[in-house]
Design an enzyme around this catalytic site. Structure first.
Site, PDB file in Angstrom:
ATOM      1  N   LYS A  47      -3.023   4.888  -2.566  1.00 40.53           N
ATOM      2  CA  LYS A  47      -4.031   5.647  -1.851  1.00 40.53           C
ATOM      3  C   LYS A  47      -4.438   6.831  -2.733  1.00 40.53           C
ATOM      4  O   LYS A  47      -3.568   7.475  -3.344  1.00 40.53           O
ATOM      5  CB  LYS A  47      -3.463   6.181  -0.535  1.00 40.53           C
ATOM      6  CG  LYS A  47      -3.202   5.102   0.493  1.00 40.53           C
ATOM      7  CD  LYS A  47      -4.496   4.490   0.976  1.00 40.53           C
ATOM      8  CE  LYS A  47      -4.240   3.459   2.046  1.00 40.53           C
ATOM      9  NZ  LYS A  47      -5.481   2.841   2.543  1.00 40.53           N
ATOM     10  N   GLY A  84      -4.486  -4.734   5.469  1.00 38.04           N
ATOM     11  CA  GLY A  84      -3.492  -4.488   6.505  1.00 38.04           C
ATOM     12  C   GLY A  84      -3.838  -3.259   7.324  1.00 38.04           C
ATOM     13  O   GLY A  84      -4.469  -2.334   6.828  1.00 38.04           O
ATOM     14  N   LYS A  93     -10.206  -7.846   6.812  1.00 41.71           N
ATOM     15  CA  LYS A  93      -9.320  -7.431   7.902  1.00 41.71           C
ATOM     16  C   LYS A  93      -9.892  -8.031   9.179  1.00 41.71           C
ATOM     17  O   LYS A  93     -10.989  -7.651   9.622  1.00 41.71           O
ATOM     18  CB  LYS A  93      -9.279  -5.907   8.047  1.00 41.71           C
ATOM     19  CG  LYS A  93      -8.580  -5.193   6.912  1.00 41.71           C
ATOM     20  CD  LYS A  93      -8.596  -3.691   7.158  1.00 41.71           C
ATOM     21  CE  LYS A  93      -7.884  -2.963   6.049  1.00 41.71           C
ATOM     22  NZ  LYS A  93      -8.014  -1.488   6.220  1.00 41.71           N
ATOM     23  N   LYS A 147      -0.780  -0.866  -4.599  1.00 40.77           N
ATOM     24  CA  LYS A 147      -2.047  -0.177  -4.265  1.00 40.77           C
ATOM     25  C   LYS A 147      -1.716   1.279  -3.982  1.00 40.77           C
ATOM     26  O   LYS A 147      -0.826   1.560  -3.168  1.00 40.77           O
ATOM     27  CB  LYS A 147      -2.661  -0.847  -3.044  1.00 40.77           C
ATOM     28  CG  LYS A 147      -3.688  -0.026  -2.267  1.00 40.77           C
ATOM     29  CD  LYS A 147      -4.400  -0.911  -1.267  1.00 40.77           C
ATOM     30  CE  LYS A 147      -4.684  -0.171   0.027  1.00 40.77           C
ATOM     31  NZ  LYS A 147      -5.434  -1.021   0.974  1.00 40.77           N
ATOM     32  N   GLU A 169     -11.010   0.478  -4.099  1.00 42.23           N
ATOM     33  CA  GLU A 169     -11.366   0.077  -2.737  1.00 42.23           C
ATOM     34  C   GLU A 169     -12.104   1.208  -2.020  1.00 42.23           C
ATOM     35  O   GLU A 169     -11.628   2.358  -1.998  1.00 42.23           O
ATOM     36  CB  GLU A 169     -10.085  -0.284  -1.990  1.00 42.23           C
ATOM     37  CG  GLU A 169     -10.233  -0.913  -0.642  1.00 42.23           C
ATOM     38  CD  GLU A 169      -8.884  -1.256  -0.006  1.00 42.23           C
ATOM     39  OE1 GLU A 169      -7.861  -1.301  -0.714  1.00 42.23           O
ATOM     40  OE2 GLU A 169      -8.864  -1.441   1.227  1.00 42.23           O
ATOM     41  N   ASP A 172      -7.137   2.807  -3.393  1.00 37.90           N
ATOM     42  CA  ASP A 172      -7.924   2.783  -2.162  1.00 37.90           C
ATOM     43  C   ASP A 172      -8.260   4.217  -1.773  1.00 37.90           C
ATOM     44  O   ASP A 172      -7.366   5.021  -1.524  1.00 37.90           O
ATOM     45  CB  ASP A 172      -7.127   2.110  -1.039  1.00 37.90           C
ATOM     46  CG  ASP A 172      -7.962   1.942   0.231  1.00 37.90           C
ATOM     47  OD1 ASP A 172      -7.452   1.331   1.179  1.00 37.90           O
ATOM     48  OD2 ASP A 172      -9.122   2.412   0.259  1.00 37.90           O
ATOM     49  N   SER A 206       0.853  -1.187   0.000  1.00 42.39           N
ATOM     50  CA  SER A 206       0.000   0.000   0.000  1.00 42.39           C
ATOM     51  C   SER A 206       0.890   1.239   0.000  1.00 42.39           C
ATOM     52  O   SER A 206       1.726   1.401   0.892  1.00 42.39           O
ATOM     53  CB  SER A 206      -0.887  -0.010   1.245  1.00 42.39           C
ATOM     54  OG  SER A 206      -1.732   1.113   1.255  1.00 42.39           O
ATOM     55  N   ASP A 231     -13.972  -2.351   2.038  1.00 44.37           N
ATOM     56  CA  ASP A 231     -13.081  -2.510   3.203  1.00 44.37           C
ATOM     57  C   ASP A 231     -13.904  -2.073   4.423  1.00 44.37           C
ATOM     58  O   ASP A 231     -14.554  -2.908   5.072  1.00 44.37           O
ATOM     59  CB  ASP A 231     -11.827  -1.649   2.987  1.00 44.37           C
ATOM     60  CG  ASP A 231     -10.883  -1.581   4.194  1.00 44.37           C
ATOM     61  OD1 ASP A 231      -9.756  -1.096   4.034  1.00 44.37           O
ATOM     62  OD2 ASP A 231     -11.280  -2.004   5.296  1.00 44.37           O
TER      63      ASP A 231
HETATM   64  C1  LIG Z   1      -2.230  -0.598   4.583  1.00 42.10           C
HETATM   65  C2  LIG Z   1      -3.477   0.172   4.432  1.00 42.10           C
HETATM   66  O1  LIG Z   1      -3.668   0.911   3.487  1.00 42.10           O
HETATM   67  N1  LIG Z   1      -4.368   0.013   5.416  1.00 42.10           N
HETATM   68  C3  LIG Z   1      -5.675   0.607   5.554  1.00 42.10           C
HETATM   69  C4  LIG Z   1      -5.598   2.071   5.825  1.00 42.10           C
HETATM   70  C5  LIG Z   1      -4.714   2.458   6.934  1.00 42.10           C
HETATM   71  C6  LIG Z   1      -3.919   3.534   6.725  1.00 42.10           C
HETATM   72  C7  LIG Z   1      -3.138   4.054   7.723  1.00 42.10           C
HETATM   73  C8  LIG Z   1      -3.106   3.473   8.963  1.00 42.10           C
HETATM   74  C9  LIG Z   1      -2.303   3.986   9.984  1.00 42.10           C
HETATM   75  C10 LIG Z   1      -2.272   3.387  11.210  1.00 42.10           C
HETATM   76  C11 LIG Z   1      -3.056   2.283  11.439  1.00 42.10           C
HETATM   77  C12 LIG Z   1      -3.853   1.754  10.435  1.00 42.10           C
HETATM   78  C13 LIG Z   1      -3.891   2.350   9.186  1.00 42.10           C
HETATM   79  C14 LIG Z   1      -4.691   1.844   8.158  1.00 42.10           C
HETATM   80  C15 LIG Z   1      -6.587   0.354   4.347  1.00 42.10           C
HETATM   81  O2  LIG Z   1      -6.446  -0.612   3.619  1.00 42.10           O
HETATM   82  O3  LIG Z   1      -7.533   1.142   4.195  1.00 42.10           O
HETATM   83 MG   LIG Z   2      -8.663   0.087   2.630  1.00 37.15          MG
END
Ligand SMILES: CC(=O)N[C@@H](Cc1ccc2ccccc2c1)C(=O)O
Ligand SMILES: [Mg+2]
Length: 368
Positions: free
Chosen positions: A163, A291, A263, A161, A214, A189, A135, A239
């Protein structure tokens, strides 16, 4: 098993670089760890809440409070505790799925260690390693983004991926496609940053052959996602909206998603995560493991989950060094774009005491 006691431990770990999403920028990870102690051993759980309630309504101080004042005392009153009993015993408390999931994970780890059985075996693993995606956060410029993507592709990640958010969507996707070609597995995402009125804008992503988009709309807008799916070609993956096996079945039936990001913390634990997997498989919906910037503890359990048969898309199960210079367990290291599924009892990993103590900011011991 009888519970002798439970430790709630707060840990603060710096990220290797700030991670920016549509809901903010993180420079460090505040983690709540749960350790359950039994007469024969212990088990570890990781709560995936963020410090602030910006990804979902839960947040780390709230999770600690609800565990200390409601969830853990309820398990103490049970006497005999098994992982299968945790969710039903806590059902009278509404919500707090991430807090509940961390406690269930710790009980499951203790139970499996006592039976010399791995998470992978218990969950139904069919593979010894899993392909890993990564990500990539929102960056200050396109060149900076392309450098980051270049580094991750060199590291061997099999899927990228990005953001996105309004103002950072079509341009970065077009730049990655122009620089790295059409064969790179690419997805985006939005973390709920758009509305249905953005459909024409999101349709401009269609020519780039993305695997999925996403969570473009807000968590509760299931019908909005179903309408958006009729207006864009890129498959929609949910998600934040998928908080249980039931909500997965409802979203799929309503046509709100064609793919699901699973998740375990978001759905209340690894046992519910397996039920989400099973419901999606029954509907022919591919899933992948999301994640939450977990330490090696949550990462170990996620990699085990990601090795189930329905996980046919690379997940955000990145190596430890994607986010941390030093993990609190032995680091997960990418090998040919894959991570090995832990085979030891329980999680198959444990915190390294000195490393854990170095990042611990508080500890609370709750005795039964
Ligand atoms: C890897 C990824 O993109 N995770 C989340 C978003 C995310 C982004 C930032 C974070 C910071 C601290 C704790 C959890 C977090 C989760 C998601 O898929 O939407
Ligand atoms: Mg997500």
């Amino acid at each position: 098993m009888k519970l002798s006691g439970v430790e709630l431990r707060r840990v603060r770990m710096p990220l290797v670089s700030p991670f920016r999403t549509s809901f903010g920028t993180q420079a460090e990870r505040e983690v709540l760890l749960v350790r359950v102690v039994t007469p024969t051993g212990e088990g570890w759980g990781e709560c995936v809440t963020m410090a602030d309630p910006v990804y979902s309504s839960e947040y780390t101080d709230g999770a600690e409070h609800v565990l200390r004042n409601f969830l853990v005392p309820t398990l103490f009153q049970l006497g005999e505790v098994t992982a299968n009993l945790v969710t039903p015993s806590l059902a009278r408390f509404k919500g707090h799925r991430m807090a509940k999931g961390a406690l269930e994970m710790a009980v499951l780890d203790a139970e499996l260690r006592a039976h010399d059985r791995s998470f992978a075996a218990e969950l139904g693993s069919t593979r010894a390693s899993v392909p890993c995606g990564v990500s990539v956060g929102i960056m200050d410029s396109i060149p900076e983004l392309l450098d980051a993507v270049d580094g991750y592709l060199d590291a061997g990640y099999v899927r990228i991926k990005l953001k996105i958010e309004p103002g950072w969507d079509v341009a970065p996707v077009r730049a990655v496609r122009e620089r790295f070609g059409d064969d790179v597995l690419l997805q985006v995402d939005a973390n709920t940053a758009y509305t249905l009125s953005d459909a024409p804008l999101l349709a401009r992503l269609d020519p780039f052959g993305l695997l999925l988009i996403e969570q473009p709309l807000e968590e509760e807008d299931v019908l909005g996602h179903a309408e958006l799916a009729r207006r864009i070609r890129t498959p929609i993956c949910l998600d934040e909206s998928i908080v249980s096996a039931r909500s997965a079945a409802d979203a799929i039936t309503l046509g709100a998603c064609q793919i699901v990001n699973i998740k375990p913390g978001r759905v209340g634990g690894y046992l519910e995560a397996r039920r989400v997997h099973d419901v999606c498989a029954a509907h022919g919906i591919p899933v992948w493991c999301g994640g939450m910037i977990e330490t090696g503890l949550g990462r170990a359990a996620n990699v085990a989950l990601a090795s189930l048969p329905g996980f046919t898309l690379p997940g955000d199960t990145s190596a430890s060094d994607r986010f941390y210079r030093t993990d609190i367990t032995e680091p997960f290291v990418l090998e040919a774009g894959h991570l090995p599924v832990p085979t030891g009892p329980g999680l198959g990993v444990a915190p390294i005491p000195d490393l854990l103590d170095a990042v611990t900011t508080s500890r609370v011991w709750l005795s039964s």
